[in-house]
Every structure is written in structure tokens, then in C-alpha cells.
Design a protein around this motif. Structure first.
Motif, PDB file in Angstrom:
ATOM      1  N   SER A 198       0.826  -1.205   0.000  1.00 41.48           N
ATOM      2  CA  SER A 198       0.000   0.000   0.000  1.00 41.48           C
ATOM      3  C   SER A 198       0.862   1.257   0.000  1.00 41.48           C
ATOM      4  O   SER A 198       0.556   2.235  -0.691  1.00 41.48           O
ATOM      5  N   ARG A 208       3.979   1.540  -1.146  1.00 36.04           N
ATOM      6  CA  ARG A 208       4.665   1.688  -2.437  1.00 36.04           C
ATOM      7  C   ARG A 208       3.702   2.143  -3.541  1.00 36.04           C
ATOM      8  O   ARG A 208       4.125   2.781  -4.513  1.00 36.04           O
ATOM      9  N   ALA A 209       2.414   1.819  -3.380  1.00 38.14           N
ATOM     10  CA  ALA A 209       1.447   2.194  -4.410  1.00 38.14           C
ATOM     11  C   ALA A 209       1.175   3.694  -4.437  1.00 38.14           C
ATOM     12  O   ALA A 209       0.721   4.231  -5.447  1.00 38.14           O
ATOM     13  N   ASP A 210       1.435   4.380  -3.316  1.00 36.50           N
ATOM     14  CA  ASP A 210       1.187   5.824  -3.240  1.00 36.50           C
ATOM     15  C   ASP A 210       2.296   6.434  -2.398  1.00 36.50           C
ATOM     16  O   ASP A 210       2.147   6.630  -1.201  1.00 36.50           O
ATOM     17  N   PRO A 245       4.738   9.475  -1.740  1.00 38.52           N
ATOM     18  CA  PRO A 245       5.173  10.859  -1.959  1.00 38.52           C
ATOM     19  C   PRO A 245       6.701  10.961  -1.906  1.00 38.52           C
ATOM     20  O   PRO A 245       7.350  10.248  -1.128  1.00 38.52           O
ATOM     21  N   LYS A 305       3.573   7.041   3.465  1.00 31.38           N
ATOM     22  CA  LYS A 305       2.355   7.318   4.214  1.00 31.38           C
ATOM     23  C   LYS A 305       2.095   6.201   5.221  1.00 31.38           C
ATOM     24  O   LYS A 305       2.228   5.028   4.894  1.00 31.38           O
ATOM     25  N   GLY A 350       8.227   1.497  -5.998  1.00 26.44           N
ATOM     26  CA  GLY A 350       7.365   2.584  -5.546  1.00 26.44           C
ATOM     27  C   GLY A 350       7.772   3.913  -6.145  1.00 26.44           C
ATOM     28  O   GLY A 350       6.949   4.815  -6.286  1.00 26.44           O
TER      29      GLY A 350
END
Length: 396
Positions: A254, A256-258, A260, A273, A298
Motif C-alpha cells: 500500500s 509503495r502504491a502511493d 510521496p 504514508k 514505488g
């Protein structure tokens, strides 16, 4: 003034309140004591949440296994904190305080089954002129923002649960809710259920004297579940371990999927995050002093070429000073105030100190009032100012 109502010998485990299984904590402590052929027939694990610092929990063992001296018990059984830390996400402190004519204080910092730091001192080992606040546990309580008297009093007034080390039976969800200070089941109550219950009570009150009424709750209570066998317990633990591994993998996926990040002359700094400094398995892939080959999953693949020979770093929020270390041990407020430098970051005045992150290495701890951030770059390197300010603002 000495409060003679407080015990002169006390000790236990102090850890941040997070999702954990109280029954499992009781089980691993019991196993550690049974392995030493200790008698735990009357032993209980008592967990108490601090009444005013709701993120702190004190774990104590009561019973004859202490032999009347809690401080000696916790000092002589350092492995208890190590095995307990294996089921906790954050750092755990095992401490002991012995008063009287031969005072002694000490603690161990443990995380994921490893001892990160330890201190132990008698009167002869303390520097001349030392005051009460200079002793190891007194300094520990300062960084936890509590008092040593509150430890001695067992966090009196806070929500409390207890488990037998022999039986270890209980509903972990209900136990945690009690520890948090909520009534188990209260948030799940169906308003219709409450209405039906009220109607049932009214109907029962309307029954004539001697008339048969509805069956009592006791008569309808389910039978107690039978004890599980050793093989069943082994399978349950294996399944729980597998579930934990899958949960960690899901969290990493999760993140690595988003992911910043910001780029600068040195490379990139990511801000995973929901990650915390204790998530070393998730953060470690984003700690690369010099990229030579693949970049961490990521990050956009188009950065692959531009990052060759550069750094990959991370930045995460830090809630407790003790999550980071100096050469003297876990960071506390006096050490931070003395060693930190005032700098301007993103147009804001902050304090910056070079620290160590357990199992991750050196970096910078940036603090603005009560909000903190760790960056895996030392203060002599350019720091990601906009990212730091954003993380500080998230903490209020």
C-alpha cells in the motif's frame, strides 16, 4: 518529601498503546517464566493505561513469582522485555526501581526482540552530587512526560485489565477496548436490540405473579469453550504469524502504491504514508547512500537513470523523543534541549539534532514544539524543507 504510601520496589514494562493482543503478551511472558521453571500458578499480568497520557501502558506481574521484590524480579529477568517486544510494533521499556538504603534504578529498551540500550545504576555508580532526577528511570520518565511517582503508583486511576499467566483466556478485542476506556460492545449495539430488550423487560413486569416468564440470560448463556490442545495452539500461533506477515506485506504494498517524494541535488527523499520509525522493514529499502542499479519499488521508473550514483532517503513523523537515540541512549528532553541547534526550515524556526534511528543509522531529528520528524540525512546535508514542514503540520 517521600510518599510512604508508594512502594519502594517496583518495576514492569512501559510501552505505547497500540493494537496488540493482551492474551499473547500474557502467553509469551508465561512461556519465558516457565522456561526457567518458575512457579506462575498465582501470577497475573496487570495492564494499566495512564489516566492522563492515554498512549502509555504499564505492564506489571503480580504474584509469588516476584518473591516480594518487583525491582529485583524485573532486573534479573531481562529476557522478559525482549520476548514481549517481539509482539509489539514500537519500542518497549523494561524498568526497575529499588528504594531504601541501597537504591538502584535501571531500564532496558527493546524492540523486535533486540536490546537497543540499557542503563543500570547504584548509588556508588552515580556521579557525586547527583540529584533524584539524574537517576536512569527518573530521566526515562522525563522523556515519557510522566513522573516516577506515577510509575510507582501503577498509573492509578487509569483503565486496567488483568490476565492469569496460567489461563491467558479472554477476548482480545474487549480487553483492548477496556484498556482504551470504552465499554466493550457499546459501539456495536443495535438500537433495535435495545428497544427489544426494553420491551422484554416491560412484558416481564406485566406477568402475573407466579406466571412463567422468559428464560433468564444465565439459562441461555453458552457453555465455556474447552481448552485447546498444544497442537491446536501451535497451529493457531503459526496462522497468526502468517497473518502478521501478510499484513506487513499488504502495508508495504500500500505504501509503495502511493509514495510521496521530492527530488533534489542529492537524490530523492520519500515520505511513506502511515509508516513509522518502528517500521524498519518497510523503511530500509528507502535508505540507499549511493544508487547503483535498481531503484526501490514505488519510485517512478523514469527516475532510474537520473538516480544512479545519488541517494535515496526517507522522512517519517516521530511522536516520542525516545524513538531516536544519542550516544548516551534514548533521547530525552534535557539532552535534546542542550544539544539541538535552532535552524530555520521552510521559513519556520525549528530545533535540529543528529540522532540514531534503531537499526537504520544516523539522521536528523527535527522538532517544532511537540511535533517531530526524522530524516535519514545528517544535519550537515541539505534537508528536504518542504517535506519536513508538511510532516510537522500533519502533527498539529
Amino acid at each position: 518529601m517521600v510518599d510512604h504510601s508508594l512502594p519502594s520496589s517496583h518495576g514492569g514494562l512501559v510501552f505505547p498503546l497500540d493494537t496488540f493482543r493482551p492474551t499473547m503478551l500474557a502467553a509469551v511472558l508465561a512461556e519465558g517464566l516457565v522456561a526457567q521453571a518458575r512457579n506462575i500458578l498465582d501470577a497475573k499480568l496487570v495492564l494499566t493505561r495512564h489516566p492522563e497520557v492515554p498512549q502509555l501502558v504499564l505492564g506489571q506481574i503480580i504474584g509469588s513469582v516476584l518473591d516480594g521484590n518487583p525491582a529485583a524480579f524485573w532486573r534479573e529477568n531481562p529476557e522478559l522485555g525482549l520476548i514481549a517486544s517481539q509482539i509489539m510494533r514500537h519500542q518497549l521499556f523494561q524498568y526497575w526501581v529499588e528504594g531504601g538504603e541501597e537504591p538502584r534504578q535501571g531500564f532496558i529498551v527493546a524492540q523486535r526482540g533486540q536490546a537497543l540500550a540499557a542503563q543500570d545504576a547504584t548509588r556508588d555508580q552515580m556521579p557525586p552530587g547527583s540529584m533524584a532526577q539524574d537517576w536512569p528511570v527518573a530521566q526515562l520518565t522525563q522523556q515519557l512526560q510522566i513522573t516516577i511517582e506515577e510509575l510507582a503508583g501503577g498509573f492509578e486511576g487509569g483503565p486496567q485489565i488483568e490476565l492469569s499467566l496460567v489461563d491467558r483466556e479472554g477476548d482480545d478485542r474487549e480487553l483492548l477496548m477496556t484498556l482504551v476506556g470504552q465499554m466493550p460492545g457499546a459501539e456495536d449495539e443495535d438500537p433495535a436490540h435495545g428497544q427489544h430488550a426494553q420491551q422484554g423487560q416491560q412484558a416481564q413486569q406485566a406477568q402475573p405473579a407466579g406466571a412463567p416468564g422468559p428464560a433468564s440470560d444465565d439459562a441461555q448463556a453458552p457453555a465455556q469453550p474447552k481448552r485447546i490442545t498444544a497442537e491446536e495452539d501451535r497451529k493457531r500461533r503459526a496462522a497468526e504469524h502468517q497473518a502478521e506477515l501478510e499484513a506487513r506485506q499488504a502495508k508495504a504494498d500500500s505504501i509503495r502504491a502511493d509514495l510521496p517524494y521530492i527530488s533534489d541535488a542529492l537524490g530523492v527523499v520519500v515520505a511513506p504514508k502511515s509508516a513509522e520509525l518502528a517500521d524498519t522493514d518497510i523503511l530500509e529499502p528507502f535508505l540507499i547512500p549511493k544508487v547503483e542499479g535498481d531503484i526501490p519499488s514505488g519510485l517512478p521508473r523514469e527516475l532510474h537513470q537520473s538516480l544512479q550514483g545519488k541517494r535515496v532517503d526517507f522522512a517519517v513523523p516521530v511522536e516520542f523523543l525516545s524513538e531516536v537515540f544519542t550516544s548516551e541512549g534514548p533521547l530525552n528532553k534535557p539532552a535534546f534541549d542542550e544539544g539541538a541547534q535552532v535552524r530555520e526550515i521552510g521559513g519556520q524556526s525549528v530545533k535540529v539534532l543528529e540522532v540514531l534511528a534503531p537499526r537504520l543509522g544516523s539522521g536528523s531529528f527535527i522538532r517544532r514544539e511537540r511535533a517531530g520528524v526524522f530524516v535519514s540525512r545528517t544535519p550537515d546535508l541539505p534537508l528536504p524543507e518542504a517535506l519536513i514542514v508538511a510532516l510537522l503540520d500533519q502533527q498539529g
